[in-house]
Each structure stands twice: as C-alpha cells, then as structure tokens.
Enzyme design. Sequence first.
Site, mmCIF file in Angstrom:
data_model
loop_
_atom_site.group_PDB
_atom_site.id
_atom_site.type_symbol
_atom_site.label_atom_id
_atom_site.label_comp_id
_atom_site.label_asym_id
_atom_site.label_seq_id
_atom_site.Cartn_x
_atom_site.Cartn_y
_atom_site.Cartn_z
ATOM 1 N N SER A 8 0.845 -1.198 0.000
ATOM 2 C CA SER A 8 0.000 0.000 0.000
ATOM 3 C C SER A 8 0.874 1.239 0.000
ATOM 4 C CB SER A 8 -0.894 0.011 1.245
ATOM 5 O OG SER A 8 -1.426 1.317 1.402
ATOM 6 N N HIS A 33 -0.962 -1.354 -4.393
ATOM 7 C CA HIS A 33 -2.244 -1.064 -3.742
ATOM 8 C C HIS A 33 -2.379 0.444 -3.514
ATOM 9 C CE1 HIS A 33 -5.769 -2.263 -1.328
ATOM 10 N NE2 HIS A 33 -5.419 -1.293 -0.493
ATOM 11 N N ASP A 35 -4.712 3.370 -2.003
ATOM 12 C CA ASP A 35 -5.822 3.656 -1.092
ATOM 13 C C ASP A 35 -6.386 5.040 -1.365
ATOM 14 O OD1 ASP A 35 -6.086 1.343 0.628
ATOM 15 O OD2 ASP A 35 -4.059 1.808 1.329
ATOM 16 N N MET A 37 -9.149 7.778 -0.433
ATOM 17 C CA MET A 37 -10.050 8.159 0.672
ATOM 18 C C MET A 37 -10.575 9.563 0.453
ATOM 19 S SD MET A 37 -7.788 6.763 3.863
ATOM 20 C CE MET A 37 -6.981 5.149 3.801
ATOM 21 N N HIS A 66 -8.202 0.738 -4.327
ATOM 22 C CA HIS A 66 -9.180 0.510 -3.265
ATOM 23 C C HIS A 66 -9.914 1.825 -2.994
ATOM 24 C CE1 HIS A 66 -9.649 -0.625 1.315
ATOM 25 N NE2 HIS A 66 -10.801 -0.530 0.701
ATOM 26 N N MET A 68 -12.267 4.033 -1.072
ATOM 27 C CA MET A 68 -12.998 4.255 0.174
ATOM 28 C C MET A 68 -13.679 5.606 0.032
ATOM 29 S SD MET A 68 -10.008 2.772 2.629
ATOM 30 C CE MET A 68 -8.806 2.883 1.301
ATOM 31 N N MET A 137 -11.269 -6.233 4.897
ATOM 32 C CA MET A 137 -10.573 -5.259 5.743
ATOM 33 C C MET A 137 -10.336 -5.861 7.124
ATOM 34 S SD MET A 137 -10.080 -2.442 3.995
ATOM 35 C CE MET A 137 -9.319 -1.641 5.401
ATOM 36 N N ASP A 175 -6.442 -6.821 3.967
ATOM 37 C CA ASP A 175 -5.914 -5.458 3.998
ATOM 38 C C ASP A 175 -5.993 -4.859 5.395
ATOM 39 O OD1 ASP A 175 -5.148 -2.867 3.434
ATOM 40 O OD2 ASP A 175 -6.870 -2.400 2.162
HETATM 41 C C1 DX5 Z 1 -6.626 1.298 5.404
HETATM 42 C C2 DX5 Z 1 -6.072 0.913 4.058
HETATM 43 C C3 DX5 Z 1 -4.936 -0.078 4.117
HETATM 44 C C4 DX5 Z 1 -3.778 0.324 4.943
HETATM 45 C C5 DX5 Z 1 -2.745 -0.770 5.027
HETATM 46 O O1 DX5 Z 1 -7.779 2.074 5.230
HETATM 47 O O2 DX5 Z 1 -7.063 0.374 3.237
HETATM 48 O O3 DX5 Z 1 -4.530 -0.413 2.802
HETATM 49 O O4 DX5 Z 1 -3.199 1.495 4.487
HETATM 50 O O5 DX5 Z 1 -1.704 -0.296 5.818
HETATM 51 P P1 DX5 Z 1 -0.991 -1.159 6.953
HETATM 52 O O6 DX5 Z 1 -0.384 -2.328 6.275
HETATM 53 O O7 DX5 Z 1 0.030 -0.200 7.510
HETATM 54 O O8 DX5 Z 1 -2.048 -1.537 7.935
HETATM 55 ZN ZN ZN Z 2 -6.515 -0.572 1.156
#
Ligand code: DX5
Ligand code: ZN
Length: 218
Positions: A8, A33, A35, A37, A66, A68, A137, A175
Amino acid sequence: MSVKVSPSILASNFSSLGEEVQSITKAGADYIHVDVMDGHFVPNLTIGPAVVKSIRDKSDIPFDVHLMIDPVEPYIEGFVNAGADIISIHPEANDDTDACLKKIKSHNVKAGLAINPNTDWEVVKPYMNVLDLILVMSVHPGFGGQKFISSTLDKLKALRKEIDQSGRDIELEIDGGINFENIQSVIDAGANVIVAGTTVFTGGQSEYANNIKKLRGK
Ligand code: DX5
Ligand code: ZN
C-alpha cells in the site's frame, strides 16, 4: 496456492511517489495497492485519479485501486482512465453496488468488493458472478499502521469456502495490519493477495525487497 504481495503506497514517501512505485516494483511487488479516501466515507483524505495517472508509467505491474469513497459511481471512469487494473468498492457506501461493479466490468477492469470489519461476509453473495476479487478489511478503513483484528480470520475462512464452491477465479485479499508474525495465519485462512503498507515500507528503499521476501516467508 501462490501468494501475491500488494504494497500500500499509503505508507510510502509521498514527496517522491513515482520513485517509490518504481522501487517497490523492482523489490518484487505483485500489485501496487492504492488507497483512495474522500474524508467522508472514511475520516481521511488521500489521492485522486490525477495522482494515480501521474505514477502509472512508473510500473508495469497491476494497479490495485481501493476506493474508500461515497459516492463511487461518478469517479469510476476517472480511475479507469488513470490506469487502474483492479477497482474495489465498498458495499457500505450508499451508492448502487451492483451498478458500480457492472460499470467497472464494462471497461474491462477487474471488479472487487471491499468489506469492513463489521460487515457480514455474506454481503458478497449476490455479486459472486461478477466479482474478480474480494477485499477483506482487517482494520477499520481510514489509516495505515493499525492493529490487525483477529476475528477477520473466520471471515476469510468462510469466504475461501464460498469462492471455492463458486468455481470462479476470485482473488481473496486481506488489507490492514499485516506483519511478519500474522501473515501465515491469513494465508492459512485462505487469503491469496496480501496488502501491506507499514511492513513493506519500513526501513527505506534498501529494505523493500527484504521486507517483501520476509512476508513471503523466504
Ligand atoms: C486502510 C487501508 C490499508 C492500509 C494498510 O484504510 O485500506 O490499505 O493502508 O496499511 P498497513 O499495512 O500499515 O495496515
Ligand atoms: Zn486498502
């Protein structure tokens, strides 16, 4: 079953994101990956399609995006055009999950459903015919570096059974909070794509290959 590692980039150094993506690719990552948000579906803001597009040519491995975000539908095309290979959305968003998954597939992009820790695994059932990936998750979404929620293991086992029974080629991704100590337990429970942010990006670029190897148990 071979295990894929999807680092990520949320845990990378954003001031040199392109270089980080190059470096993690050379270090042996299988996917990147990303993320995304929106400060609404989750209490944090990260990056959008323009940033994804700007780093797309830094790597030739699949971009595992991903989302969110809520709403989802208006942004799907932007991430497709930015070069996403897999797009995962959350059923907890208020958007029309079925329509969003179909829209992703209509662009020949792989479609994933990402489910929160408090969401029942059975939510995937109506979508088994279209899904390419299920993302479980193991932390509450929003931030990297959180502690793995161990009750997720039962959810993985149930989903592995459901996927095997479906006879479809659906990846099972985990994840959140994955480290060298707990990775084997998620693999044993049936996960085959492992997201790791903090664990992969700790120690700087010279350590990325080692971290990925160690995650693979080598
Ligand atoms: C959380 C994300 C994850 C996260 C993973 O909302 O979807 O992908 O960043 O990070 P670690 O491996 O540090 O938990
Ligand atoms: Zn993620």
